[in-house]
Design a protein around this motif. Structure first.
Motif, PDB file in Angstrom:
ATOM      1  N   LYS A  93       0.829  -1.218   0.000  1.00  0.00           N
ATOM      2  CA  LYS A  93       0.000   0.000   0.000  1.00  0.00           C
ATOM      3  C   LYS A  93       0.861   1.265   0.000  1.00  0.00           C
ATOM      4  CE  LYS A  93      -3.724   2.207   2.585  1.00  0.00           C
ATOM      5  NZ  LYS A  93      -4.594   2.101   3.762  1.00  0.00           N
ATOM      6  N   LEU A  94       1.953   1.236   0.781  1.00  0.00           N
ATOM      7  CA  LEU A  94       2.834   2.401   0.894  1.00  0.00           C
ATOM      8  C   LEU A  94       3.997   2.359  -0.095  1.00  0.00           C
ATOM      9  CD1 LEU A  94       2.986   2.789   4.770  1.00  0.00           C
ATOM     10  CD2 LEU A  94       1.561   4.041   3.141  1.00  0.00           C
ATOM     11  N   ARG A  95       4.073   1.287  -0.900  1.00  0.00           N
ATOM     12  CA  ARG A  95       5.137   1.101  -1.887  1.00  0.00           C
ATOM     13  C   ARG A  95       6.519   1.190  -1.248  1.00  0.00           C
ATOM     14  NH1 ARG A  95       2.263   5.055  -6.114  1.00  0.00           N
ATOM     15  NH2 ARG A  95       0.556   3.692  -6.673  1.00  0.00           N
ATOM     16  N   LEU A  96       6.685   0.510  -0.124  1.00  0.00           N
ATOM     17  CA  LEU A  96       7.972   0.488   0.561  1.00  0.00           C
ATOM     18  C   LEU A  96       8.903  -0.479  -0.153  1.00  0.00           C
ATOM     19  CD1 LEU A  96       6.745   0.355   4.253  1.00  0.00           C
ATOM     20  CD2 LEU A  96       7.470   2.354   2.957  1.00  0.00           C
ATOM     21  N   LYS A  97      10.182  -0.149  -0.177  1.00  0.00           N
ATOM     22  CA  LYS A  97      11.202  -0.962  -0.835  1.00  0.00           C
ATOM     23  C   LYS A  97      12.197  -1.473   0.204  1.00  0.00           C
ATOM     24  CE  LYS A  97       9.629   0.096  -4.913  1.00  0.00           C
ATOM     25  NZ  LYS A  97       8.714  -0.801  -5.535  1.00  0.00           N
ATOM     26  N   SER A  98      12.793  -2.602  -0.083  1.00  0.00           N
ATOM     27  CA  SER A  98      13.825  -3.158   0.783  1.00  0.00           C
ATOM     28  C   SER A  98      15.001  -2.174   0.864  1.00  0.00           C
ATOM     29  CB  SER A  98      14.296  -4.495   0.212  1.00  0.00           C
ATOM     30  OG  SER A  98      15.347  -5.005   0.976  1.00  0.00           O
ATOM     31  N   GLY A  99      15.486  -1.927   2.059  1.00  0.00           N
ATOM     32  CA  GLY A  99      16.604  -1.007   2.247  1.00  0.00           C
ATOM     33  C   GLY A  99      16.199   0.448   2.388  1.00  0.00           C
ATOM     34  N   GLN A 100      14.914   0.747   2.225  1.00  0.00           N
ATOM     35  CA  GLN A 100      14.440   2.134   2.338  1.00  0.00           C
ATOM     36  C   GLN A 100      14.580   2.607   3.781  1.00  0.00           C
ATOM     37  OE1 GLN A 100      10.486   2.690   0.840  1.00  0.00           O
ATOM     38  NE2 GLN A 100      10.400   4.827   1.411  1.00  0.00           N
ATOM     39  N   LYS A 101      15.015   3.842   3.966  1.00  0.00           N
ATOM     40  CA  LYS A 101      15.196   4.423   5.293  1.00  0.00           C
ATOM     41  C   LYS A 101      13.846   4.862   5.857  1.00  0.00           C
ATOM     42  CE  LYS A 101      19.767   4.576   5.282  1.00  0.00           C
ATOM     43  NZ  LYS A 101      20.605   3.923   6.234  1.00  0.00           N
ATOM     44  N   MET A 102      13.721   4.723   7.188  1.00  0.00           N
ATOM     45  CA  MET A 102      12.518   5.142   7.895  1.00  0.00           C
ATOM     46  C   MET A 102      12.932   6.036   9.061  1.00  0.00           C
ATOM     47  SD  MET A 102       9.987   3.222   6.477  1.00  0.00           S
ATOM     48  CE  MET A 102       8.702   2.746   7.572  1.00  0.00           C
ATOM     49  N   THR A 103      12.173   7.082   9.292  1.00  0.00           N
ATOM     50  CA  THR A 103      12.363   7.906  10.471  1.00  0.00           C
ATOM     51  C   THR A 103      11.434   7.352  11.543  1.00  0.00           C
ATOM     52  OG1 THR A 103      12.846   9.848   9.126  1.00  0.00           O
ATOM     53  CG2 THR A 103      12.181  10.249  11.402  1.00  0.00           C
ATOM     54  N   VAL A 104      11.963   7.149  12.747  1.00  0.00           N
ATOM     55  CA  VAL A 104      11.172   6.586  13.842  1.00  0.00           C
ATOM     56  C   VAL A 104      10.937   7.682  14.872  1.00  0.00           C
ATOM     57  CG1 VAL A 104      11.046   4.782  15.587  1.00  0.00           C
ATOM     58  CG2 VAL A 104      12.237   4.350  13.426  1.00  0.00           C
ATOM     59  N   GLY A 115       3.366   7.449  23.713  1.00  0.00           N
ATOM     60  CA  GLY A 115       3.367   6.001  23.813  1.00  0.00           C
ATOM     61  C   GLY A 115       3.113   5.285  22.498  1.00  0.00           C
ATOM     62  N   VAL A 116       3.113   6.012  21.381  1.00  0.00           N
ATOM     63  CA  VAL A 116       2.892   5.434  20.060  1.00  0.00           C
ATOM     64  C   VAL A 116       4.178   5.573  19.248  1.00  0.00           C
ATOM     65  CG1 VAL A 116       1.536   5.599  17.937  1.00  0.00           C
ATOM     66  CG2 VAL A 116       0.451   6.056  20.134  1.00  0.00           C
ATOM     67  N   ILE A 117       4.539   4.521  18.504  1.00  0.00           N
ATOM     68  CA  ILE A 117       5.728   4.543  17.641  1.00  0.00           C
ATOM     69  C   ILE A 117       5.270   4.776  16.210  1.00  0.00           C
ATOM     70  CG2 ILE A 117       7.707   3.244  16.788  1.00  0.00           C
ATOM     71  CD1 ILE A 117       7.477   1.527  19.352  1.00  0.00           C
ATOM     72  N   TYR A 118       5.852   5.781  15.556  1.00  0.00           N
ATOM     73  CA  TYR A 118       5.543   6.093  14.162  1.00  0.00           C
ATOM     74  C   TYR A 118       6.765   5.779  13.299  1.00  0.00           C
ATOM     75  CZ  TYR A 118       1.668   8.823  16.077  1.00  0.00           C
ATOM     76  OH  TYR A 118       0.540   9.208  16.752  1.00  0.00           O
ATOM     77  N   PHE A 119       6.561   5.038  12.215  1.00  0.00           N
ATOM     78  CA  PHE A 119       7.599   4.791  11.223  1.00  0.00           C
ATOM     79  C   PHE A 119       7.242   5.627  10.004  1.00  0.00           C
ATOM     80  CE2 PHE A 119       7.802   1.040  13.865  1.00  0.00           C
ATOM     81  CZ  PHE A 119       9.155   0.772  13.944  1.00  0.00           C
ATOM     82  N   ILE A 120       8.085   6.588   9.668  1.00  0.00           N
ATOM     83  CA  ILE A 120       7.801   7.497   8.566  1.00  0.00           C
ATOM     84  C   ILE A 120       8.799   7.233   7.447  1.00  0.00           C
ATOM     85  CG2 ILE A 120       7.567   9.921   7.887  1.00  0.00           C
ATOM     86  CD1 ILE A 120       7.230  10.434  11.002  1.00  0.00           C
ATOM     87  N   PRO A 121       8.315   6.760   6.280  1.00  0.00           N
ATOM     88  CA  PRO A 121       9.240   6.474   5.174  1.00  0.00           C
ATOM     89  C   PRO A 121       9.896   7.758   4.668  1.00  0.00           C
ATOM     90  CG  PRO A 121       7.019   5.644   4.702  1.00  0.00           C
ATOM     91  CD  PRO A 121       6.943   6.450   5.948  1.00  0.00           C
ATOM     92  N   GLU A 122      11.211   7.710   4.505  1.00  0.00           N
ATOM     93  CA  GLU A 122      11.918   8.844   3.925  1.00  0.00           C
ATOM     94  C   GLU A 122      11.752   8.791   2.413  1.00  0.00           C
ATOM     95  OE1 GLU A 122      15.945   9.008   5.274  1.00  0.00           O
ATOM     96  OE2 GLU A 122      15.352   9.256   7.364  1.00  0.00           O
ATOM     97  N   LYS A 123      11.518   9.928   1.802  1.00  0.00           N
ATOM     98  CA  LYS A 123      11.316  10.015   0.362  1.00  0.00           C
ATOM     99  C   LYS A 123      12.602  10.493  -0.306  1.00  0.00           C
ATOM    100  CE  LYS A 123       6.832   9.325   0.644  1.00  0.00           C
ATOM    101  NZ  LYS A 123       6.223   8.099   0.305  1.00  0.00           N
ATOM    102  N   PRO A 124      12.916   9.961  -1.486  1.00  0.00           N
ATOM    103  CA  PRO A 124      14.083  10.470  -2.213  1.00  0.00           C
ATOM    104  C   PRO A 124      13.799  11.894  -2.700  1.00  0.00           C
ATOM    105  CG  PRO A 124      12.885   8.899  -3.550  1.00  0.00           C
ATOM    106  CD  PRO A 124      12.246   8.882  -2.193  1.00  0.00           C
ATOM    107  N   ILE A 125      14.849  12.668  -2.896  1.00  0.00           N
ATOM    108  CA  ILE A 125      14.687  14.066  -3.307  1.00  0.00           C
ATOM    109  C   ILE A 125      13.929  14.178  -4.625  1.00  0.00           C
ATOM    110  CG2 ILE A 125      16.881  14.304  -4.511  1.00  0.00           C
ATOM    111  CD1 ILE A 125      15.437  16.902  -2.120  1.00  0.00           C
ATOM    112  N   SER A 126      14.047  13.167  -5.469  1.00  0.00           N
ATOM    113  CA  SER A 126      13.337  13.198  -6.758  1.00  0.00           C
ATOM    114  C   SER A 126      11.818  13.160  -6.562  1.00  0.00           C
ATOM    115  CB  SER A 126      13.778  12.029  -7.632  1.00  0.00           C
ATOM    116  OG  SER A 126      13.485  10.798  -6.995  1.00  0.00           O
ATOM    117  N   PHE A 127      11.356  12.678  -5.411  1.00  0.00           N
ATOM    118  CA  PHE A 127       9.928  12.650  -5.119  1.00  0.00           C
ATOM    119  C   PHE A 127       9.340  14.057  -5.112  1.00  0.00           C
ATOM    120  CE2 PHE A 127       6.515  12.964  -1.964  1.00  0.00           C
ATOM    121  CZ  PHE A 127       5.625  12.024  -2.443  1.00  0.00           C
ATOM    122  N   PHE A 128      10.138  15.044  -4.720  1.00  0.00           N
ATOM    123  CA  PHE A 128       9.659  16.413  -4.570  1.00  0.00           C
ATOM    124  C   PHE A 128       9.784  17.242  -5.851  1.00  0.00           C
ATOM    125  CE2 PHE A 128      10.905  14.872  -0.389  1.00  0.00           C
ATOM    126  CZ  PHE A 128       9.715  15.059   0.296  1.00  0.00           C
TER     127      PHE A 128
END
Length: 68
Positions: free
Chosen positions: A21-32, A37-50
């Motif tokens: 659903k989120l199109r996550l790739k192996s090796g992709q960096k995540m900001t935690v 009391g809740v843990i959020y995993f935020i996928p980092e986007k490549p600069i080309s995304f912007f």
């Protein structure tokens, strides 16, 4: 709702339906981030995304000449 288990090495597997659903790739960096009391995993986007994000933005009168 998907669930996962923390491994003995403190690793977490993101369920396949969420990865797709989120199109996550192996090796992709995540900001935690933790908050309330809740843990959020935020996928980092490549600069080309912007690329093209500000396309069509009016560049007139952004700053006064004396501010430059």
């Amino acid at each position: 709702m998907a669930t996962t288990t923390i491994s003995p090495k403190y690793q977490v597997v993101i369920p396949k339906d969420i990865r797709e659903k989120l199109r996550l790739k192996s090796g992709q960096k995540m900001t935690v981030v933790t908050k309330g009391g809740v843990i959020y995993f935020i996928p980092e986007k490549p600069i080309s995304f912007f690329r093209g994000l500000l396309k069509g933005m009016d560049m007139e009168n952004l700053r006064e000449d004396e501010e430059r």
